[in-house]
Design a protein around this motif. Sequence first.
Motif, PDB file in Angstrom:
ATOM      1  N   UNK A   4      24.867  38.515  51.089  1.00  0.00           N
ATOM      2  CA  UNK A   4      25.083  37.175  50.541  1.00  0.00           C
ATOM      3  C   UNK A   4      23.728  36.489  50.345  1.00  0.00           C
ATOM      4  N   UNK A   5      23.508  35.973  49.141  1.00  0.00           N
ATOM      5  CA  UNK A   5      22.225  35.338  48.819  1.00  0.00           C
ATOM      6  C   UNK A   5      22.334  33.850  48.574  1.00  0.00           C
ATOM      7  N   UNK A   6      23.540  33.364  48.184  1.00  0.00           N
ATOM      8  CA  UNK A   6      23.643  31.956  47.810  1.00  0.00           C
ATOM      9  C   UNK A   6      25.046  31.415  48.100  1.00  0.00           C
ATOM     10  N   UNK A   7      25.074  30.195  48.674  1.00  0.00           N
ATOM     11  CA  UNK A   7      26.321  29.466  48.903  1.00  0.00           C
ATOM     12  C   UNK A   7      26.168  28.090  48.259  1.00  0.00           C
ATOM     13  N   UNK A  54      30.600  38.060  43.004  1.00  0.00           N
ATOM     14  CA  UNK A  54      30.230  36.674  42.696  1.00  0.00           C
ATOM     15  C   UNK A  54      31.499  35.846  42.519  1.00  0.00           C
ATOM     16  N   UNK A  55      31.709  34.895  43.424  1.00  0.00           N
ATOM     17  CA  UNK A  55      32.898  34.051  43.335  1.00  0.00           C
ATOM     18  C   UNK A  55      32.553  32.754  42.619  1.00  0.00           C
ATOM     19  N   UNK A  80      51.336  36.161  46.377  1.00  0.00           N
ATOM     20  CA  UNK A  80      50.978  36.423  47.771  1.00  0.00           C
ATOM     21  C   UNK A  80      49.836  37.420  47.927  1.00  0.00           C
ATOM     22  N   UNK A  81      49.702  38.328  46.973  1.00  0.00           N
ATOM     23  CA  UNK A  81      48.693  39.379  47.118  1.00  0.00           C
ATOM     24  C   UNK A  81      48.090  39.709  45.754  1.00  0.00           C
ATOM     25  N   UNK A  82      46.752  39.880  45.742  1.00  0.00           N
ATOM     26  CA  UNK A  82      46.029  40.219  44.512  1.00  0.00           C
ATOM     27  C   UNK A  82      45.046  41.337  44.818  1.00  0.00           C
ATOM     28  N   UNK A  83      44.998  42.319  43.920  1.00  0.00           N
ATOM     29  CA  UNK A  83      43.974  43.370  43.982  1.00  0.00           C
ATOM     30  C   UNK A  83      43.223  43.307  42.665  1.00  0.00           C
ATOM     31  N   UNK A  84      41.937  42.968  42.751  1.00  0.00           N
ATOM     32  CA  UNK A  84      41.112  42.906  41.554  1.00  0.00           C
ATOM     33  C   UNK A  84      40.736  44.315  41.097  1.00  0.00           C
ATOM     34  N   UNK A  85      40.519  44.495  39.799  1.00  0.00           N
ATOM     35  CA  UNK A  85      40.132  45.815  39.302  1.00  0.00           C
ATOM     36  C   UNK A  85      38.680  46.129  39.664  1.00  0.00           C
ATOM     37  N   UNK A  86      38.353  47.396  39.902  1.00  0.00           N
ATOM     38  CA  UNK A  86      37.001  47.759  40.341  1.00  0.00           C
ATOM     39  C   UNK A  86      35.921  47.541  39.283  1.00  0.00           C
ATOM     40  N   UNK A  87      36.295  47.477  38.014  1.00  0.00           N
ATOM     41  CA  UNK A  87      35.301  47.291  36.949  1.00  0.00           C
ATOM     42  C   UNK A  87      35.197  45.841  36.486  1.00  0.00           C
ATOM     43  N   UNK A  88      35.758  44.914  37.240  1.00  0.00           N
ATOM     44  CA  UNK A  88      35.760  43.516  36.843  1.00  0.00           C
ATOM     45  C   UNK A  88      34.334  43.008  36.648  1.00  0.00           C
ATOM     46  N   UNK A  89      34.072  42.401  35.501  1.00  0.00           N
ATOM     47  CA  UNK A  89      32.748  41.870  35.183  1.00  0.00           C
ATOM     48  C   UNK A  89      32.700  40.351  35.259  1.00  0.00           C
ATOM     49  N   UNK A  90      33.846  39.702  35.068  1.00  0.00           N
ATOM     50  CA  UNK A  90      33.856  38.247  35.024  1.00  0.00           C
ATOM     51  C   UNK A  90      35.163  37.708  35.598  1.00  0.00           C
ATOM     52  N   UNK A  91      35.018  36.774  36.522  1.00  0.00           N
ATOM     53  CA  UNK A  91      36.166  36.097  37.134  1.00  0.00           C
ATOM     54  C   UNK A  91      36.001  34.611  36.860  1.00  0.00           C
ATOM     55  N   UNK A  92      36.934  34.020  36.142  1.00  0.00           N
ATOM     56  CA  UNK A  92      36.824  32.625  35.742  1.00  0.00           C
ATOM     57  C   UNK A  92      37.031  31.644  36.871  1.00  0.00           C
ATOM     58  N   UNK A  93      36.424  30.487  36.726  1.00  0.00           N
ATOM     59  CA  UNK A  93      36.582  29.416  37.722  1.00  0.00           C
ATOM     60  C   UNK A  93      38.062  29.059  37.823  1.00  0.00           C
ATOM     61  N   UNK A 131      34.944  40.903  51.352  1.00  0.00           N
ATOM     62  CA  UNK A 131      34.128  39.682  51.412  1.00  0.00           C
ATOM     63  C   UNK A 131      32.725  39.964  51.938  1.00  0.00           C
ATOM     64  N   UNK A 132      32.568  41.041  52.698  1.00  0.00           N
ATOM     65  CA  UNK A 132      31.249  41.379  53.230  1.00  0.00           C
ATOM     66  C   UNK A 132      30.295  41.862  52.132  1.00  0.00           C
ATOM     67  N   UNK A 133      30.804  42.074  50.910  1.00  0.00           N
ATOM     68  CA  UNK A 133      29.959  42.507  49.791  1.00  0.00           C
ATOM     69  C   UNK A 133      29.556  41.368  48.868  1.00  0.00           C
ATOM     70  N   UNK A 134      29.967  40.156  49.178  1.00  0.00           N
ATOM     71  CA  UNK A 134      29.669  39.027  48.306  1.00  0.00           C
ATOM     72  C   UNK A 134      28.174  38.750  48.222  1.00  0.00           C
ATOM     73  N   UNK A 135      27.725  38.377  47.012  1.00  0.00           N
ATOM     74  CA  UNK A 135      26.326  37.992  46.786  1.00  0.00           C
ATOM     75  C   UNK A 135      26.199  36.486  46.595  1.00  0.00           C
ATOM     76  N   UNK A 136      27.264  35.877  46.039  1.00  0.00           N
ATOM     77  CA  UNK A 136      27.209  34.451  45.729  1.00  0.00           C
ATOM     78  C   UNK A 136      28.600  33.843  45.844  1.00  0.00           C
ATOM     79  N   UNK A 137      28.644  32.646  46.437  1.00  0.00           N
ATOM     80  CA  UNK A 137      29.900  31.914  46.586  1.00  0.00           C
ATOM     81  C   UNK A 137      29.726  30.572  45.884  1.00  0.00           C
TER      82      UNK A 137
END
Length: 163
Positions: free
Chosen positions: A102-105, A59-60, A27-40, A77-83
């Motif tokens: 946001x630069x790319x969708x 980058x999602x 139901x709820x997820x908090x990503x770590x602040x130093x996350x470098x890679x999030x897999x598809x 979500x307001x900090x996203x650069x790419x979706x």
Amino acid sequence: YNLAHIAIPESVIKIGVGAFFDCYNLQEVILPPRLESLGRQAFSGCRNLKSVDLNGYTVLPEYVFAHATELAEIKGSENLHEIGENAFMCCHNLNITLSPSLKKIAKYAFLDFWNPINFTGTVAEWHAIEKDRYWVAYLFKSYTIKKIVCTDGNINLAPLPKK
């Protein structure tokens, strides 16, 4: 399958492909602040996921929240650069705020997405974002999102022209 809430430890810098795929009770997820890679597909199919804190991640990847039909809130979500492609496919309950950072969708990023998108920039800034022609297209070449709400006005989306 019983995992409901998770704050991923700060020491984690990579979350692999499909790491939480189909975790129905999550139901709820908090990503770590130093996350470098999030897999598809990391949280794809998490149908009861309601809240995600990106914690600075920008980058999602493809299909990351696909079919998270109960997802209502994405903090940061307001900090996203790419979706990425199909990132929010079928996120029917999500109210999202995006910004000029946001630069790319990618294509189908908002496939079968029902709510308006709130954008903290201007109409001109929204148009400056690189978007695949089918960023919001539905299977029958029509939009399910009807409106982008910008600071200086709204953008009403019309169906794509038929070829």
